[in-house]
Design a protein around this motif. Structure first.
Motif, mmCIF file in Angstrom:
data_model
loop_
_atom_site.group_PDB
_atom_site.id
_atom_site.type_symbol
_atom_site.label_atom_id
_atom_site.label_comp_id
_atom_site.label_asym_id
_atom_site.label_seq_id
_atom_site.Cartn_x
_atom_site.Cartn_y
_atom_site.Cartn_z
ATOM 1 N N ALA A 1 59.478 34.583 27.055
ATOM 2 C CA ALA A 1 58.339 34.359 26.157
ATOM 3 C C ALA A 1 57.209 33.637 26.876
ATOM 4 C CB ALA A 1 58.779 33.553 24.941
ATOM 5 N N VAL A 2 55.981 33.969 26.513
ATOM 6 C CA VAL A 2 54.796 33.377 27.141
ATOM 7 C C VAL A 2 54.753 31.873 26.899
ATOM 8 C CG1 VAL A 2 52.278 33.468 27.288
ATOM 9 C CG2 VAL A 2 53.574 35.548 26.784
ATOM 10 N N TYR A 3 55.093 31.456 25.702
ATOM 11 C CA TYR A 3 55.151 30.038 25.366
ATOM 12 C C TYR A 3 56.136 29.856 24.220
ATOM 13 C CZ TYR A 3 51.799 31.437 21.717
ATOM 14 O OH TYR A 3 51.173 32.068 20.678
ATOM 15 N N GLU A 4 56.392 28.624 23.844
ATOM 16 C CA GLU A 4 57.477 28.297 22.920
ATOM 17 C C GLU A 4 57.330 28.943 21.547
ATOM 18 O OE1 GLU A 4 59.983 24.306 21.606
ATOM 19 O OE2 GLU A 4 57.923 24.118 22.335
ATOM 20 N N ASN A 5 56.106 29.097 21.073
ATOM 21 C CA ASN A 5 55.890 29.673 19.745
ATOM 22 C C ASN A 5 55.519 31.155 19.788
ATOM 23 O OD1 ASN A 5 56.535 27.420 18.307
ATOM 24 N ND2 ASN A 5 54.449 26.671 18.131
ATOM 25 N N ALA A 6 55.689 31.786 20.936
ATOM 26 C CA ALA A 6 55.415 33.223 21.055
ATOM 27 C C ALA A 6 56.630 34.000 20.571
ATOM 28 C CB ALA A 6 55.068 33.584 22.492
ATOM 29 N N PHE B 1 46.272 28.282 22.655
ATOM 30 C CA PHE B 1 45.546 27.023 22.792
ATOM 31 C C PHE B 1 46.474 25.828 22.982
ATOM 32 C CE2 PHE B 1 40.875 27.210 21.590
ATOM 33 C CZ PHE B 1 40.737 28.512 22.039
ATOM 34 N N LYS B 2 47.558 25.775 22.210
ATOM 35 C CA LYS B 2 48.446 24.618 22.312
ATOM 36 C C LYS B 2 49.123 24.508 23.683
ATOM 37 C CE LYS B 2 52.231 22.174 20.048
ATOM 38 N NZ LYS B 2 53.255 22.213 21.101
ATOM 39 N N PRO B 3 49.776 25.577 24.196
ATOM 40 C CA PRO B 3 50.389 25.444 25.522
ATOM 41 C C PRO B 3 49.379 25.176 26.629
ATOM 42 C CG PRO B 3 50.496 27.719 24.754
ATOM 43 C CD PRO B 3 50.078 26.884 23.590
ATOM 44 N N VAL B 4 48.168 25.715 26.497
ATOM 45 C CA VAL B 4 47.131 25.423 27.493
ATOM 46 C C VAL B 4 46.671 23.980 27.358
ATOM 47 C CG1 VAL B 4 44.763 25.940 28.206
ATOM 48 C CG2 VAL B 4 46.353 27.807 27.712
ATOM 49 N N HIS B 5 46.465 23.536 26.123
ATOM 50 C CA HIS B 5 45.970 22.181 25.866
ATOM 51 C C HIS B 5 46.957 21.118 26.342
ATOM 52 C CE1 HIS B 5 43.513 19.173 23.829
ATOM 53 N NE2 HIS B 5 44.609 18.685 23.273
ATOM 54 N N THR B 6 48.248 21.378 26.174
ATOM 55 C CA THR B 6 49.264 20.397 26.557
ATOM 56 C C THR B 6 49.743 20.572 27.991
ATOM 57 O OG1 THR B 6 51.036 21.824 25.720
ATOM 58 C CG2 THR B 6 50.084 20.231 24.178
ATOM 59 N N GLY B 7 49.315 21.648 28.650
ATOM 60 C CA GLY B 7 49.755 21.883 30.012
ATOM 61 C C GLY B 7 51.120 22.522 30.096
ATOM 62 N N ALA B 8 51.644 23.030 28.980
ATOM 63 C CA ALA B 8 52.988 23.612 28.980
ATOM 64 C C ALA B 8 52.993 25.076 29.373
ATOM 65 C CB ALA B 8 53.615 23.454 27.589
ATOM 66 N N ILE B 9 51.839 25.656 29.615
ATOM 67 C CA ILE B 9 51.719 27.096 29.816
ATOM 68 C C ILE B 9 52.504 27.594 31.027
ATOM 69 C CG2 ILE B 9 49.585 26.853 31.147
ATOM 70 C CD1 ILE B 9 50.407 29.674 28.661
ATOM 71 N N PHE B 10 52.601 26.790 32.094
ATOM 72 C CA PHE B 10 53.345 27.197 33.283
ATOM 73 C C PHE B 10 54.514 26.261 33.569
ATOM 74 C CE2 PHE B 10 48.988 28.886 34.257
ATOM 75 C CZ PHE B 10 49.325 30.227 34.093
ATOM 76 N N GLY B 11 55.007 25.603 32.538
ATOM 77 C CA GLY B 11 56.170 24.744 32.704
ATOM 78 C C GLY B 11 55.851 23.418 33.378
ATOM 79 N N TRP B 12 56.820 22.914 34.116
ATOM 80 C CA TRP B 12 56.691 21.591 34.733
ATOM 81 C C TRP B 12 55.482 21.447 35.662
ATOM 82 C CZ3 TRP B 12 59.416 16.924 34.520
ATOM 83 C CH2 TRP B 12 60.458 16.884 33.586
ATOM 84 N N PRO B 13 55.167 22.431 36.527
ATOM 85 C CA PRO B 13 53.999 22.251 37.412
ATOM 86 C C PRO B 13 52.711 21.987 36.638
ATOM 87 C CG PRO B 13 55.339 24.077 38.166
ATOM 88 C CD PRO B 13 55.889 23.675 36.836
ATOM 89 N N SER B 14 52.451 22.790 35.600
ATOM 90 C CA SER B 14 51.214 22.598 34.845
ATOM 91 C C SER B 14 51.267 21.321 34.001
ATOM 92 C CB SER B 14 50.946 23.813 33.956
ATOM 93 O OG SER B 14 52.036 24.084 33.102
ATOM 94 N N LYS B 15 52.466 20.909 33.584
ATOM 95 C CA LYS B 15 52.589 19.663 32.821
ATOM 96 C C LYS B 15 52.272 18.451 33.706
ATOM 97 C CE LYS B 15 55.603 20.573 28.912
ATOM 98 N NZ LYS B 15 56.691 20.003 28.103
#
Length: 413
Positions: free
Chosen positions: A323-328, A360-374
């Motif tokens: 999945a692209v992100y958690e709520n996808a 927007f949420k995964p991008v805003h929180t930095g979760a979009i690419f997992g740990w590196p983006s976080k």
């Protein structure tokens, strides 16, 4: 021209600097909210897998009822991971019932519900009803022993306080507006900052790209603001821009307008009430889960939202491994009596507006690419917290310098 941009940069920073610093600091804390929550209360989320298969959901339901007699189960979430507990979302109401021994948790709601409400989405439309923590508690149950391992109430957590600070400075609608306006100002601050950073000569480029750690404290403060501000500008702009979705309804509406997508989702389909009541009544959660597993055998999780009315349908949200992100999630509605699929929609079948808004949420929180983006998000949030401070010091130093210059001119005259 640079004087004009410098004045805009300065005055907008003076007006919104304190709010921006607070928003960046709280945002940095929330980046690893899920990981911290699970680390602090691991016994709530994780269990030791047993050699035997998991107990049926009806047994786990009985354990929840025994734990909290007045509990009204609204949904259940089951993970494919054998080490995860089963999460029972309860309808809001009295929070009676005793806590199990050794439980560090208090009452609350599930990760999925908490995440979905913070994102501002619901089952019927993108704009959810109710604010932060508006759902009932969530009870976590060991799938092998039916032991209640914990209970969570988001309103009673530290993260809820941090979130309310992040969203609105604990000021309700007024605070939310202040944060939104400050965020808009921040976008202009970042833009004017890039204009001011732009070097006049090629020789000056190297100075604007490297912090001179060996310089005096004034030079170091200058470089921390100018150089690090340049490197983090793009990330801060993206975080601020996506953050507007939680501050202004017009911003959300514009997403759907630009993508030419309907904002409201269709009403859930209704179940066909049998003319003669079936001996077993409505579909059990176990039967609904079995049906969901048939439809999505490789899903990471299955979240069942149980119907509140005799004509309601069972909503099942399944998350794919890639999945692209958690709520996808993919979504299917089942007839609560026959188990027949009433409506089905994959993530890709959502309209463009829903998919863009969902990102927007995964991008805003930095979760979009997992740990590196976080990690990048955390570092950038910390830097964002420091920029109003280093910028204020720069301005005060400039004022002192101008005053000394005026005194020298006056003495010379």
């Amino acid at each position: 021209m640079k004087t004009f941009f410098r004045n805009i940069h300065l005055y907008l920073s003076l007006v919104s600097g304190l709010v921006i610093a607070a928003v960046c600091l709280t945002g940095g804390i929330l980046v690893f909210e899920k990981e911290l929550e699970q680390a602090w209360h691991s016994e709530r989320y994780f269990v030791q897998p047993a050699a035997t298969s998991a107990l049926p959901l009806v047994r786990l339901q009985e354990a929840v009822k025994a734990y909290k007699a007045d509990a009204k189960i609204a949904g259940v979430k089951v993970y494919a991971d054998p080490t995860r507990t089963v999460e029972f979302s309860l309808a809001g109401g009295p929070e009676g019932g005793k806590k199990p021994e050794g439980n560090k948790a208090t009452a609350g709601r599930s990760e999925e519900g908490r995440s979905r409400q913070r994102e501002g989405t619901g089952a019927k439309g993108e704009k959810g009803k109710g604010g932060e923590g508006g759902r009932g508690p969530v009870v976590f149950v060991n799938p092998y022993t039916a032991a209640v391992t914990g209970e969570l109430n988001y309103r009673e957590t530290v993260f809820f306080t941090v979130m309310t600070l992040h969203r609105g400075m604990v000021g309700g609608p007024v605070g939310k507006l202040i944060v939104g306006v400050s965020t808009l100002m921040f976008l202009f601050i970042i833009g004017t900052g890039l204009v001011l950073w732009w070097p006049a000569t090629r020789k000056a480029v190297k100075q604007r790209l490297k912090v001179k750690w060996s310089g005096g404290w004034k030079r170091l403060n200058h470089d921390l603001h100018i150089v690090l501000g340049f490197y983090s500008a793009l990330f801060l702009f993206v975080f601020a821009f996506t953050g507007l979705a939680w501050s202004f309804e017009w911003f959300n509406k514009s997403i759907y307008a630009v993508t030419n997508s309907p904002m409201e989702r269709p009403e859930p389909p209704v179940s066909v009430t049998p003319a003669v009541a079936a001996p077993t009544g409505a579909l059990t959660p176990d039967a609904a889960l079995s049906r969901a597993r048939q439809l999505a055998p490789l899903a990471v999780s299955y979240a069942l939202q149980l119907p509140k009315e005799p004509t309601g349908s069972i909503r099942v949200a399944t998350l794919r491994p890639n999945a692209v992100y958690e709520n996808a999630t993919d979504e299917v509605f089942l007839d609560q009596y026959s188990g027949q699929v009433l409506r089905q929609q994959t993530y890709e079948q959502r309209n463009l507006g829903q998919r863009v808004r969902g990102m927007f949420k995964p991008v805003h929180t930095g979760a979009i690419f997992g740990w590196p983006s976080k990690i990048i998000s955390l570092v950038v949030c910390v830097l964002g917290f420091t920029f109003p401070i280093t910028g204020l010091i720069l301005w005060l130093n400039r004022l002192k310098k101008e005053r000394r210059k005026l005194r020298r001119v006056a003495m010379a005259a």
